[in-house]
Scaffold this active site. Structure first.
Site, PDB file in Angstrom:
ATOM      1  N   CYS A 112     100.814  23.958 -61.309  1.00  0.00           N
ATOM      2  CA  CYS A 112      99.801  23.315 -60.394  1.00  0.00           C
ATOM      3  C   CYS A 112      98.507  24.331 -60.571  1.00  0.00           C
ATOM      4  O   CYS A 112      97.438  23.778 -60.136  1.00  0.00           O
ATOM      5  CB  CYS A 112     100.177  22.686 -59.138  1.00  0.00           C
ATOM      6  SG  CYS A 112     101.601  22.058 -59.078  1.00  0.00           S
ATOM      7  N   HIS A 250      94.322  23.110 -54.421  1.00  0.00           N
ATOM      8  CA  HIS A 250      95.456  22.163 -55.077  1.00  0.00           C
ATOM      9  C   HIS A 250      95.939  21.389 -53.896  1.00  0.00           C
ATOM     10  O   HIS A 250      96.123  21.812 -52.803  1.00  0.00           O
ATOM     11  CB  HIS A 250      96.535  23.189 -55.642  1.00  0.00           C
ATOM     12  CG  HIS A 250      97.635  22.209 -56.030  1.00  0.00           C
ATOM     13  ND1 HIS A 250      97.266  20.951 -56.654  1.00  0.00           N
ATOM     14  CD2 HIS A 250      99.052  22.347 -55.725  1.00  0.00           C
ATOM     15  CE1 HIS A 250      98.593  20.327 -56.799  1.00  0.00           C
ATOM     16  NE2 HIS A 250      99.608  21.094 -56.292  1.00  0.00           N
ATOM     17  N   ASN A 280     100.056  14.517 -54.913  1.00  0.00           N
ATOM     18  CA  ASN A 280      99.888  15.778 -55.468  1.00  0.00           C
ATOM     19  C   ASN A 280     100.019  15.542 -57.103  1.00  0.00           C
ATOM     20  O   ASN A 280     101.112  14.869 -57.694  1.00  0.00           O
ATOM     21  CB  ASN A 280     101.276  16.608 -55.268  1.00  0.00           C
ATOM     22  CG  ASN A 280     101.199  17.807 -55.904  1.00  0.00           C
ATOM     23  OD1 ASN A 280     100.510  18.063 -56.930  1.00  0.00           O
ATOM     24  ND2 ASN A 280     102.098  18.713 -55.627  1.00  0.00           N
TER      25      ASN A 280
HETATM   26  N1  ACO Z   1     111.791  10.883 -46.330  1.00  0.00           N
HETATM   27  C1  ACO Z   1     112.579  11.177 -45.142  1.00  0.00           C
HETATM   28  N2  ACO Z   1     113.469  12.189 -44.770  1.00  0.00           N
HETATM   29  C2  ACO Z   1     113.231  12.975 -45.805  1.00  0.00           C
HETATM   30  C3  ACO Z   1     112.335  12.990 -47.020  1.00  0.00           C
HETATM   31  C4  ACO Z   1     111.592  11.984 -47.196  1.00  0.00           C
HETATM   32  N3  ACO Z   1     111.005  11.629 -48.378  1.00  0.00           N
HETATM   33  N4  ACO Z   1     112.624  14.224 -47.665  1.00  0.00           N
HETATM   34  C5  ACO Z   1     113.270  15.047 -47.185  1.00  0.00           C
HETATM   35  N5  ACO Z   1     113.910  14.593 -45.849  1.00  0.00           N
HETATM   36  C6  ACO Z   1     114.577  14.830 -44.945  1.00  0.00           C
HETATM   37  C7  ACO Z   1     115.597  15.899 -45.461  1.00  0.00           C
HETATM   38  O1  ACO Z   1     116.816  15.212 -45.898  1.00  0.00           O
HETATM   39  C8  ACO Z   1     115.710  16.808 -44.247  1.00  0.00           C
HETATM   40  O2  ACO Z   1     116.912  16.192 -43.362  1.00  0.00           O
HETATM   41  P1  ACO Z   1     118.180  16.854 -42.627  1.00  0.00           P
HETATM   42  O3  ACO Z   1     117.194  17.656 -41.615  1.00  0.00           O
HETATM   43  O4  ACO Z   1     118.880  15.622 -42.107  1.00  0.00           O
HETATM   44  O5  ACO Z   1     118.730  17.405 -43.588  1.00  0.00           O
HETATM   45  C9  ACO Z   1     114.530  16.703 -43.340  1.00  0.00           C
HETATM   46  O6  ACO Z   1     113.949  15.348 -43.971  1.00  0.00           O
HETATM   47  C10 ACO Z   1     113.653  17.962 -43.421  1.00  0.00           C
HETATM   48  O7  ACO Z   1     113.723  18.213 -44.752  1.00  0.00           O
HETATM   49  P2  ACO Z   1     112.963  19.392 -45.512  1.00  0.00           P
HETATM   50  O8  ACO Z   1     113.049  19.479 -46.869  1.00  0.00           O
HETATM   51  O9  ACO Z   1     113.192  20.824 -44.562  1.00  0.00           O
HETATM   52  O10 ACO Z   1     111.454  19.282 -45.181  1.00  0.00           O
HETATM   53  P3  ACO Z   1     110.120  19.806 -44.871  1.00  0.00           P
HETATM   54  O11 ACO Z   1     109.798  19.823 -43.512  1.00  0.00           O
HETATM   55  O12 ACO Z   1     110.167  21.183 -45.394  1.00  0.00           O
HETATM   56  O13 ACO Z   1     109.100  19.205 -45.695  1.00  0.00           O
HETATM   57  C11 ACO Z   1     107.962  19.502 -47.675  1.00  0.00           C
HETATM   58  C12 ACO Z   1     109.118  18.922 -47.002  1.00  0.00           C
HETATM   59  C13 ACO Z   1     106.637  18.357 -47.278  1.00  0.00           C
HETATM   60  C14 ACO Z   1     108.106  19.281 -49.106  1.00  0.00           C
HETATM   61  C15 ACO Z   1     107.508  20.775 -47.217  1.00  0.00           C
HETATM   62  O14 ACO Z   1     108.329  21.860 -47.481  1.00  0.00           O
HETATM   63  C16 ACO Z   1     106.392  21.323 -47.660  1.00  0.00           C
HETATM   64  O15 ACO Z   1     105.236  21.021 -47.247  1.00  0.00           O
HETATM   65  N6  ACO Z   1     106.488  22.104 -48.917  1.00  0.00           N
HETATM   66  C17 ACO Z   1     105.512  22.589 -49.691  1.00  0.00           C
HETATM   67  C18 ACO Z   1     105.549  22.504 -51.102  1.00  0.00           C
HETATM   68  C19 ACO Z   1     105.144  21.214 -51.595  1.00  0.00           C
HETATM   69  O16 ACO Z   1     104.090  20.382 -51.019  1.00  0.00           O
HETATM   70  N7  ACO Z   1     104.984  21.129 -52.786  1.00  0.00           N
HETATM   71  C20 ACO Z   1     104.699  20.054 -53.409  1.00  0.00           C
HETATM   72  C21 ACO Z   1     104.732  20.326 -54.659  1.00  0.00           C
HETATM   73  S1  ACO Z   1     104.909  21.907 -55.391  1.00  0.00           S
HETATM   74  C22 ACO Z   1     103.310  22.256 -55.786  1.00  0.00           C
HETATM   75  O17 ACO Z   1     102.465  21.425 -55.667  1.00  0.00           O
HETATM   76  C23 ACO Z   1     102.693  23.380 -55.577  1.00  0.00           C
END
Ligand code: ACO
Length: 322
Positions: A112, A250, A280
Site C-alpha cells: 500500500c 493511505h 482500502n
Molecule cells: N464482521 C464481523 N465480525 C468480524 C469481522 C467481520 N467482518 N471480522 C472479524 N470479526 C470478528 C473476529 O472473528 C473476532 O471475533 P472473536 O472475538 O469472536 O474471535 C472479532 O471480530 C475481533 O476480531 P479482530 O481481528 O481482533 O478485530 P479488530 O478489532 O482487530 O479489527 C481490523 C480488525 C479492522 C482489521 C483491525 O485490526 C485494524 O484496523 N487493523 C489495521 C490494519 C488494516 O486496516 N489493514 C487493512 C489492510 S492493510 C493496509 O492497507 C496497510
C-alpha cells in the site's frame, strides 16, 4: 537543480458499488461491525475492468485535462500488487494504449506504500536529469486476491485507479519538497498474498493465493511509524505541522487515521478521508484522494503531507507544495 512536481491528476473507479449490507449476504458480518471498526460503508468492484483498463482510464483523464502529448512522457511507473500479468508490466500495457512511445516503463511493488515509493523513484530520476515528465500510478483490483469467505479481510478492500503527472521544476518553493521510503522486511509475514500458481507435474502449489493479515500488528506498526516519519520530514524541510494544509494518508482504516491525528496533535479535519465510499484500495488510495482534492480546487497553493503504509512492511511519506 530540478525536482518533481505533481502537475495533474486523474482517477478511475468502477461503477459497481458493493455496500456493507451486500457483504452481509456473503459472509457473517454486519454494516455496524464494518463501519465502526473501519469507517468503510461501500467499495467499488471491477466486475468488467482489468487493472490495465482502469489505469488507462485514469491516465486518459490526465491526457484530456492537460492536452498532454503522450510522446513527451519519459517514464511510466505503476504501483500495483494485483497486475493481471507477471510480465509484461502494467506500465508497458498503458504505454502501448496511449502511444507514449518515448517512455521507459516498469511496475513497482511496495504494498500500500507503492504510490509514494513511485513518486520517490520518479523524483530521483528527475533530480538526475534523466526524466522530465513521468506518470506515476497506483492501481489495484484487490477483489481478485481477497478470500471472499474470510470476513476479517474481504470487508476491507476495493478496486480503483489513480494517476498523477509529475514534471521537472526548478522552483524551490513548490513540488516534492521531500520524499522518503522505508521497509521492515523482518515483518513481511504480517501482511502478504501468495501468487496464484498452477500445480506442476513435479510439485503442487501449497499456498492459498489470498491476502492474509495480522490486523492488530499492522495497526500498531502504522500508528508508530507513520507519525514518526512525517515528523522527521517536516523537520527536514523546516515546515511546522500547522503549515500543512491537508494530510492524505493511505485510506486503510478510519481508526488508524484518527489515532495518528491524535498522536500528532493535528485536528482530524485536516486529514482527508474517503474510505467510507471506496474502502482500502492499497496503492490507489492516495492518488485517487489527490485527484478528488484537485477536482474540488483544494490542491493549488496548498502544502500537503502524504503517507503510505502496508505490506513489506513498508511505509513512505512526502511533503508536497502545490
Ligand atoms: N464482521 C464481523 N465480525 C468480524 C469481522 C467481520 N467482518 N471480522 C472479524 N470479526 C470478528 C473476529 O472473528 C473476532 O471475533 P472473536 O472475538 O469472536 O474471535 C472479532 O471480530 C475481533 O476480531 P479482530 O481481528 O481482533 O478485530 P479488530 O478489532 O482487530 O479489527 C481490523 C480488525 C479492522 C482489521 C483491525 O485490526 C485494524 O484496523 N487493523 C489495521 C490494519 C488494516 O486496516 N489493514 C487493512 C489492510 S492493510 C493496509 O492497507 C496497510
Amino acid at each position: 537543480m530540478h525536482h518533481g512536481q505533481i502537475v495533474e491528476t486523474g482517477r478511475y473507479l468502477p461503477d459497481h458499488i458493493v455496500l456493507n449490507s451486500d457483504l452481509e449476504n456473503i459472509v457473517d458480518t454486519s454494516d455496524e461491525w464494518i463501519y465502526s471498526r473501519t469507517g468503510i460503508k461501500e467499495r467499488r468492484i471491477a466486475v468488467d475492468e482489468t487493472v490495465a483498463e482502469m489505469a488507462i482510464k485514469a491516465v486518459n483523464q490526465i491526457i484530456k485535462k492537460r492536452s498532454l502529448d503522450p510522446l513527451t512522457i519519459d517514464l511510466i511507473v505503476t504501483a500495483t500488487v494485483t497486475s493481471e500479468y507477471s510480465t509484461p508490466s502494467t506500465s508497458c500495457i498503458i504505454q502501448g494504449a496511449i502511444g507514449a512511445d518515448h517512455a521507459f516503463c516498469f511496475d513497482l511493488q511496495a504494498g500500500c506504500s507503492g504510490f509514494v515509493y513511485g513518486l520517490d523513484v520518479v523524483d530521483q530520476f528527475i533530480r538526475t536529469g534523466k526524466v522530465k515528465k513521468a506518470l506515476v500510478l497506483g492501481v489495484e483490483k484487490l477483489s481478485q486476491i481477497v478470500n471472499w469467505e474470510d470476513r476479517s479481510t474481504c470487508v476491507l478492500f476495493g478496486d480503483g485507479a489513480g494517476a498523477v503527472l509529475v514534471e521537472a521544476t526548478e522552483s524551490q518553493d513548490e513540488g516534492i519538497l521531500v520524499v522518503q521510503s522505508k521497509s521492515i522486511g523482518e515483518s513481511w509475514d504480517k501482511l502478504y498474498s501468495p501468487i496464484r500458481h498452477n500445480d506442476t507435474p513435479f510439485y503442487k502449489q501449497s499456498l492459498e493465493p489470498f491476502i492474509k493479515m495480522d490486523g492488530r500488528e499492522v495497526f500498531t506498526f502504522t500508528c508508530t511509524k507513520v507519525p514518526q516519519l512525517i515528523d522527521e520530514l517536516m523537520v527536514e524541510v523546516n515546515i511546522k505541522k500547522e503549515k500543512i494544509d491537508v494530510f492524505v494518508l493511505h485510506q486503510a482504516n478510519k481508526r488508524i487515521i484518527e489515532r495518528i491525528a491524535k498522536q500528532m496533535k493535528v485536528p482530524i479535519e485536516k486529514f482527508y478521508m474517503n474510505m467510507e465510499r471506496f474502502g482500502n484500495m492499497s496503492s490507489a488510495t492516495i492518488p485517487i484522494a489527490l485527484d478528488e482534492l484537485n477536482e474540488r480546487g483544494n490542491l493549488i497553493g496548498k502544502t500537503i503531507a502524504i503517507s503510505g503504509f502496508g505490506a513489506g512492511l513498508t511505509y513512505s511519506a512526502a511533503i508536497i507544495k502545490f
